[in-house]
Design an enzyme around this catalytic site. Structure first.
Site, short mmCIF file in Angstrom:
data_model
loop_
_atom_site.label_atom_id
_atom_site.label_comp_id
_atom_site.label_asym_id
_atom_site.label_seq_id
_atom_site.Cartn_x
_atom_site.Cartn_y
_atom_site.Cartn_z
N LYS A 126 0.84 -1.21 0.00
CA LYS A 126 0.00 0.00 0.00
C LYS A 126 0.88 1.25 0.00
O LYS A 126 0.59 2.22 -0.70
CB LYS A 126 -0.94 -0.02 1.21
CG LYS A 126 -2.03 -1.09 1.07
CD LYS A 126 -2.83 -1.33 2.36
CE LYS A 126 -3.71 -2.56 2.18
NZ LYS A 126 -4.46 -2.95 3.39
N GLN A 152 -5.68 -1.93 9.67
CA GLN A 152 -5.24 -3.17 9.03
C GLN A 152 -5.75 -4.36 9.85
O GLN A 152 -5.45 -4.49 11.04
CB GLN A 152 -3.71 -3.18 8.93
CG GLN A 152 -3.14 -4.34 8.14
CD GLN A 152 -3.46 -4.26 6.64
OE1 GLN A 152 -3.41 -3.20 6.04
NE2 GLN A 152 -3.81 -5.39 6.06
N ASP A 201 -11.72 1.86 3.39
CA ASP A 201 -11.87 0.40 3.26
C ASP A 201 -13.35 0.02 3.08
O ASP A 201 -13.66 -1.13 2.79
CB ASP A 201 -11.33 -0.30 4.52
CG ASP A 201 -9.97 -0.95 4.27
OD1 ASP A 201 -9.56 -1.05 3.10
OD2 ASP A 201 -9.31 -1.34 5.26
#
Ligand code: NAP
Length: 278
Positions: A48, A92, A115
């Protein structure tokens, strides 16, 4: 067979998105919150950071010790929610067991939830309203579009019903007018369903699980799974046994994983744009 090449598409999209970022007045910023030192998470975060920097997106990585308290993380998210320089925030996953993922993920402001995992964004996805679509589902649909795979009216069968992948895919594929069947570990006679799929999407985390006899001739097969076997990445689909049978298929690695990362960046730019409407 058409190989749906996530690496190639990611490179194509890095070029497109970096042009878009150059045309902005400011720089989009993504903050990644990590807890502990999960090896797979470290790899995903590095990807990322690399892709973000190739596009011109600033990526800040905040890493907590495994012992961090839930309150500490929630306070951090509150301050990032209020920080005008921050366009998007992701937590995460997976988090260590003592932390409640639902509470933590849902603390992210819906406008920064790149997300797409908060209840607000998932609700809007199912309501077909403007939202951040979860990155893997967004990446799968983008890949099918870019390979001119028609989704409308097709029978899409999803194997796996996780909050992260399977469930968002149900909404995405319905929104694309597919007829959707979703299966999981309690499904009786899985093959009965997979072998009827025009588009088969597999996200279960079991290496080489989908074999040739479970797939229809000329199906489109999307392998979301990422498994490590003998230090090598392997998907949930037994790729080699299917190459002569299917119309199109994704490889692992360099398939859906690549699309997930680039879709996250697309969401960060969307967040930036929506927060900076003059
Ligand atoms: P997860 O939360 O563990 O969910 C797995 C799902 O698969 C569950 O719904 C489970 O059913 C179902 N399942 C497990 N074994 C099955 C079987 N034998 N037959 C039918 N269904 C079965 O996993 P996830 O987060 O969705 O991830 C799935 C895989 O995708 C993993 O390999 C993960 O590493 C990978 N992944 C890849 C990306 C990417 O960008 N490529 C992104 C995210 C995840 P139950 O609900 O009944 O337990």
């Amino acid at each position: 067979m058409i190989l749906m090449d996530g690496k190639k598409l990611q490179e194509e999209m890095i070029n497109e998105l970096s042009e878009e970022v150059k045309s902005l007045n400011g720089k989009p910023k993504l903050v990644i919150i990590q807890v502990g030192n999960n090896e797979a998470s470290n790899k995903y975060i590095n990807q990322k950071i690399r892709v973000g920097s190739n596009i011109g997106i600033e990526v800040e990585h905040i890493k907590y010790e495994e012992t961090v308290t839930e309150d500490e993380i929630l306070n951090k998210i509150d301050s990032l929610n209020n920080d005008k320089e921050v366009s998007g925030i992701i937590v995460q996953l997976p988090l260590p067991k003592h932390l409640d993922s639902y509470t933590i993920v849902n603390r992210v402001a819906a406008s920064k939830d790149v997300d797409g995992l908060t209840s607000v964004n998932l609700g809007n996805l199912f309501g077909k309203k403007n939202c951040f679509v979860p990155c893997t589902a967004l990446g799968v649909v983008e890949m099918l579009h870019r390979y001119n795979i028609n989704i409308e009216g097709k029978h899409a069968v999803i194997v796996g019903r996780s909050q992260l992948v399977g469930k968002p895919l149900i909404a995405c594929l319905l929104n694309e007018n597919a007829t959707v069947t979703v299966t999981h570990s309690k499904t009786v006679d899985l093959k009965e369903y997979t072998s009827k799929a025009d588009i088969l999407i597999v996200a279960i985390g079991q290496a080489n699980f989908i074999k040739e006899d479970m797939v229809k001739d000329n199906a489109v097969v999307v392998d979301v799974g990422i498994n490590v076997i003998d230090n090598k990445l392997t998907g949930d689909v037994d790729f080699n046994s299917l190459t002569d049978k299917v119309y199109a298929m994704t490889p692992v690695p360099n398939g859906v994983g690549r699309m997930t990362v680039i879709s996250l960046m697309k969401n960060v730019i969307k967040a930036y744009n929506e927060q900076n409407i003059d």
